[in-house]
Scaffold this motif. Sequence first.
Motif, PDB file in Angstrom:
ATOM      1  N   ILE A  13       0.839  -1.107   0.072  1.00  0.00           N
ATOM      2  CA  ILE A  13      -0.066   0.050   0.218  1.00  0.00           C
ATOM      3  C   ILE A  13       0.968   1.209   0.094  1.00  0.00           C
ATOM      4  CG2 ILE A  13      -1.362   1.095   1.608  1.00  0.00           C
ATOM      5  CD1 ILE A  13      -3.004  -1.541   2.269  1.00  0.00           C
ATOM      6  N   THR A  14       0.680   2.061  -0.988  1.00  0.00           N
ATOM      7  CA  THR A  14       1.296   3.532  -1.264  1.00  0.00           C
ATOM      8  C   THR A  14       1.485   4.313  -0.242  1.00  0.00           C
ATOM      9  OG1 THR A  14       1.301   2.961  -3.467  1.00  0.00           O
ATOM     10  CG2 THR A  14       1.466   5.181  -2.970  1.00  0.00           C
ATOM     11  N   GLU A  15       2.444   5.066  -0.170  1.00  0.00           N
ATOM     12  CA  GLU A  15       2.193   6.014   1.670  1.00  0.00           C
ATOM     13  C   GLU A  15       1.805   7.527   0.957  1.00  0.00           C
ATOM     14  OE1 GLU A  15       3.296   7.567   5.311  1.00  0.00           O
ATOM     15  OE2 GLU A  15       3.193   5.148   4.493  1.00  0.00           O
ATOM     16  N   HIS A  16       1.689   7.586   0.228  1.00  0.00           N
ATOM     17  CA  HIS A  16       1.252   9.517  -0.450  1.00  0.00           C
ATOM     18  C   HIS A  16       0.210   8.831  -1.960  1.00  0.00           C
ATOM     19  CE1 HIS A  16       3.624  11.712   1.667  1.00  0.00           C
ATOM     20  NE2 HIS A  16       4.660  10.453   1.616  1.00  0.00           N
ATOM     21  N   ALA A  17      -0.942   8.708  -1.568  1.00  0.00           N
ATOM     22  CA  ALA A  17      -2.133   8.492  -2.860  1.00  0.00           C
ATOM     23  C   ALA A  17      -2.427   9.766  -3.685  1.00  0.00           C
ATOM     24  CB  ALA A  17      -3.703   8.308  -2.018  1.00  0.00           C
ATOM     25  N   VAL A  18      -1.697  11.137  -2.963  1.00  0.00           N
ATOM     26  CA  VAL A  18      -2.327  12.507  -4.487  1.00  0.00           C
ATOM     27  C   VAL A  18      -1.352  11.970  -5.218  1.00  0.00           C
ATOM     28  CG1 VAL A  18      -0.479  13.399  -3.362  1.00  0.00           C
ATOM     29  CG2 VAL A  18      -2.476  14.465  -4.428  1.00  0.00           C
ATOM     30  N   ARG A  19      -0.346  11.334  -5.277  1.00  0.00           N
ATOM     31  CA  ARG A  19       0.815  11.176  -6.480  1.00  0.00           C
ATOM     32  C   ARG A  19       1.111   9.709  -7.181  1.00  0.00           C
ATOM     33  NH1 ARG A  19       4.397  15.739  -7.385  1.00  0.00           N
ATOM     34  NH2 ARG A  19       4.260  17.596  -5.647  1.00  0.00           N
ATOM     35  N   HIS A  48      -2.607  13.885  -7.250  1.00  0.00           N
ATOM     36  CA  HIS A  48      -2.079  15.298  -7.954  1.00  0.00           C
ATOM     37  C   HIS A  48      -2.086  16.472  -9.133  1.00  0.00           C
ATOM     38  CE1 HIS A  48       1.695  18.049  -7.621  1.00  0.00           C
ATOM     39  NE2 HIS A  48       1.580  17.902  -6.523  1.00  0.00           N
ATOM     40  N   ASP A  49      -2.302  15.564 -10.118  1.00  0.00           N
ATOM     41  CA  ASP A  49      -1.453  16.360 -11.374  1.00  0.00           C
ATOM     42  C   ASP A  49      -2.800  17.007 -11.763  1.00  0.00           C
ATOM     43  OD1 ASP A  49       1.433  16.998 -10.773  1.00  0.00           O
ATOM     44  OD2 ASP A  49       1.637  15.507 -12.368  1.00  0.00           O
ATOM     45  N   SER A  50      -3.998  16.407 -11.394  1.00  0.00           N
ATOM     46  CA  SER A  50      -5.600  16.140 -12.281  1.00  0.00           C
ATOM     47  C   SER A  50      -6.562  17.642 -11.614  1.00  0.00           C
ATOM     48  CB  SER A  50      -5.982  14.948 -12.531  1.00  0.00           C
ATOM     49  OG  SER A  50      -6.284  14.454 -11.595  1.00  0.00           O
ATOM     50  N   MET A  69      -2.711   9.897   3.458  1.00  0.00           N
ATOM     51  CA  MET A  69      -3.751  11.704   2.930  1.00  0.00           C
ATOM     52  C   MET A  69      -3.772  12.195   3.729  1.00  0.00           C
ATOM     53  SD  MET A  69      -7.255  10.218   2.283  1.00  0.00           S
ATOM     54  CE  MET A  69      -7.345   8.499   1.354  1.00  0.00           C
ATOM     55  N   GLY A  70      -3.291  13.671   2.367  1.00  0.00           N
ATOM     56  CA  GLY A  70      -3.287  15.164   2.971  1.00  0.00           C
ATOM     57  C   GLY A  70      -5.142  14.907   3.446  1.00  0.00           C
ATOM     58  N   GLN A  71      -5.352  16.296   4.037  1.00  0.00           N
ATOM     59  CA  GLN A  71      -6.729  16.909   3.923  1.00  0.00           C
ATOM     60  C   GLN A  71      -7.508  17.543   2.809  1.00  0.00           C
ATOM     61  OE1 GLN A  71      -8.120  15.746   6.923  1.00  0.00           O
ATOM     62  NE2 GLN A  71     -10.105  16.368   5.939  1.00  0.00           N
ATOM     63  N   GLY A  72      -6.300  17.553   1.632  1.00  0.00           N
ATOM     64  CA  GLY A  72      -7.174  18.244   0.935  1.00  0.00           C
ATOM     65  C   GLY A  72      -7.500  17.109  -0.485  1.00  0.00           C
ATOM     66  N   LEU A  73      -6.466  15.633  -0.652  1.00  0.00           N
ATOM     67  CA  LEU A  73      -7.221  14.636  -0.871  1.00  0.00           C
ATOM     68  C   LEU A  73      -8.710  14.197  -0.324  1.00  0.00           C
ATOM     69  CD1 LEU A  73      -7.009  12.822  -3.203  1.00  0.00           C
ATOM     70  CD2 LEU A  73      -5.934  11.459  -1.628  1.00  0.00           C
ATOM     71  N   ARG A  74      -8.698  14.221   1.382  1.00  0.00           N
ATOM     72  CA  ARG A  74      -9.901  13.561   1.901  1.00  0.00           C
ATOM     73  C   ARG A  74     -10.643  14.666   1.154  1.00  0.00           C
ATOM     74  NH1 ARG A  74      -8.869  10.347   6.225  1.00  0.00           N
ATOM     75  NH2 ARG A  74      -6.795   9.945   6.815  1.00  0.00           N
ATOM     76  N   GLN A  75     -11.027  15.624   1.097  1.00  0.00           N
ATOM     77  CA  GLN A  75     -12.310  16.662   0.854  1.00  0.00           C
ATOM     78  C   GLN A  75     -11.992  16.288  -0.630  1.00  0.00           C
ATOM     79  OE1 GLN A  75     -10.370  20.665   1.801  1.00  0.00           O
ATOM     80  NE2 GLN A  75     -10.955  20.320   4.089  1.00  0.00           N
ATOM     81  N   ARG A  76     -11.688  16.201  -1.417  1.00  0.00           N
ATOM     82  CA  ARG A  76     -11.597  16.539  -3.425  1.00  0.00           C
ATOM     83  C   ARG A  76     -12.561  15.174  -2.922  1.00  0.00           C
ATOM     84  NH1 ARG A  76      -7.060  15.951  -7.844  1.00  0.00           N
ATOM     85  NH2 ARG A  76      -8.675  15.052  -9.584  1.00  0.00           N
TER      86      ARG A  76
END
Length: 129
Positions: A13-19, A48-50, A69-76
Motif C-alpha cells: 500500500i502506497t504512503e502518498h495516494a495523491v501522487r 496531484h496533477d488532475s 493522505m492529506g486533508q486536501g485529498l480527503r476533501q476532494r
Amino acid sequence: MKIAVASQNRHAITEHAVRCRKFWIYQVEQGKTLHKELLELPKDQSFHDSSPHEPHPLDDVQILIAGGMGQGLRQRLAMKGITGLVTPETDPDQAVSAYLAGALTMGIPEPHAHGAGHRHHGHEGCCRH
C-alpha cells in the motif's frame, strides 16, 4: 461496491495516494471480492496533477485505502462521495479483507504539507517526489 487501494509498486500500500498512479480495484458484493484488477493512470491523472473539478477514473469507487493522505485529498474524495481511509496495513488484499470484516486498523489522519525538502525514508510503497 468498488474499493481502490493505492499501490504504486503493485505489492504494498502506497504512503502518498495523491501522487500514486497505480491502484488495485476490488469489485465487492455481499462482503466478498469478486474481481481484482490493476488500474494504471497516466501522470496527468494522478490526484496531484488532475483537476478536482473534472471527471476522474476513480470516481466510481466508494472507498479509497492508502498508507497516507492529506486533508486536501480527503476533501476532494468526499466531494465525489468517496471515503478515504488511511491504514498502517501494507498488504492490499489484507487491507480489503480487514475493511470488509470491519477490522481495518486505521492510521492517524495526517496534516500534509509538502515543502521542497519533503522526503520519507523506509516506505517501500511510497510514491517518490
